[in-house]
Design a protein around this motif. Sequence first.
Motif, mmCIF file in Angstrom:
data_model
loop_
_atom_site.group_PDB
_atom_site.id
_atom_site.type_symbol
_atom_site.label_atom_id
_atom_site.label_comp_id
_atom_site.label_asym_id
_atom_site.label_seq_id
_atom_site.Cartn_x
_atom_site.Cartn_y
_atom_site.Cartn_z
ATOM 1 N N GLU A 46 0.822 -1.202 0.000
ATOM 2 C CA GLU A 46 0.000 0.000 0.000
ATOM 3 C C GLU A 46 0.861 1.258 0.000
ATOM 4 N N TYR A 60 2.278 14.020 -0.375
ATOM 5 C CA TYR A 60 0.979 13.399 -0.135
ATOM 6 C C TYR A 60 1.180 12.229 0.822
ATOM 7 N N TYR A 61 0.156 11.982 1.627
ATOM 8 C CA TYR A 61 0.215 10.896 2.598
ATOM 9 C C TYR A 61 -1.098 10.116 2.593
ATOM 10 N N THR A 62 -0.992 8.843 2.875
ATOM 11 C CA THR A 62 -2.203 8.097 3.133
ATOM 12 C C THR A 62 -2.798 8.562 4.457
ATOM 13 N N ASP A 63 -4.108 8.478 4.577
ATOM 14 C CA ASP A 63 -4.783 9.065 5.745
ATOM 15 C C ASP A 63 -4.269 8.509 7.064
ATOM 16 N N SER A 64 -3.934 7.239 7.094
ATOM 17 C CA SER A 64 -3.577 6.601 8.360
ATOM 18 C C SER A 64 -2.259 7.108 8.949
ATOM 19 N N LYS A 66 -1.092 10.466 8.278
ATOM 20 C CA LYS A 66 -1.068 11.940 8.302
ATOM 21 C C LYS A 66 -0.890 12.446 9.729
#
Length: 115
Positions: A46, A60-64, A66
């Motif tokens: 992922e 950019y980051y995945t929400d988990s 951030k």
Amino acid sequence: QAQLVESGGGLVQAGGSLRLSCAASGITFSRYAMGWFRQAPGKEREFVATIASRSGSTTYYTDSVKGRFTISRDNAKNTVYLQMNNLKPEDTAVYYCKAWAPDYWGQGTQVTVSS
């Protein structure tokens, strides 16, 4: 030939921090967008974070992750970093560095977070 080598993984307790590094060679590093992915046991790889080429002004980051992880780059050292703070057991995975495009992958570094 292009090569990406990750380092900095290890075992850490929940709430702790690690900094991953990915050293690139064989590519004009500053021209590549760079990113980090991870793969936990039994799960698909992922996306974690990415940083734009050159100045790296866009991330950019995945929400988990951030607010906990920070991606950065040092073009003079041909290296991209992932600072991981407040680690959680669910962050346990093999972390891979990626360069776009053409695409190149590192071999991965294990991060294990104990509860």
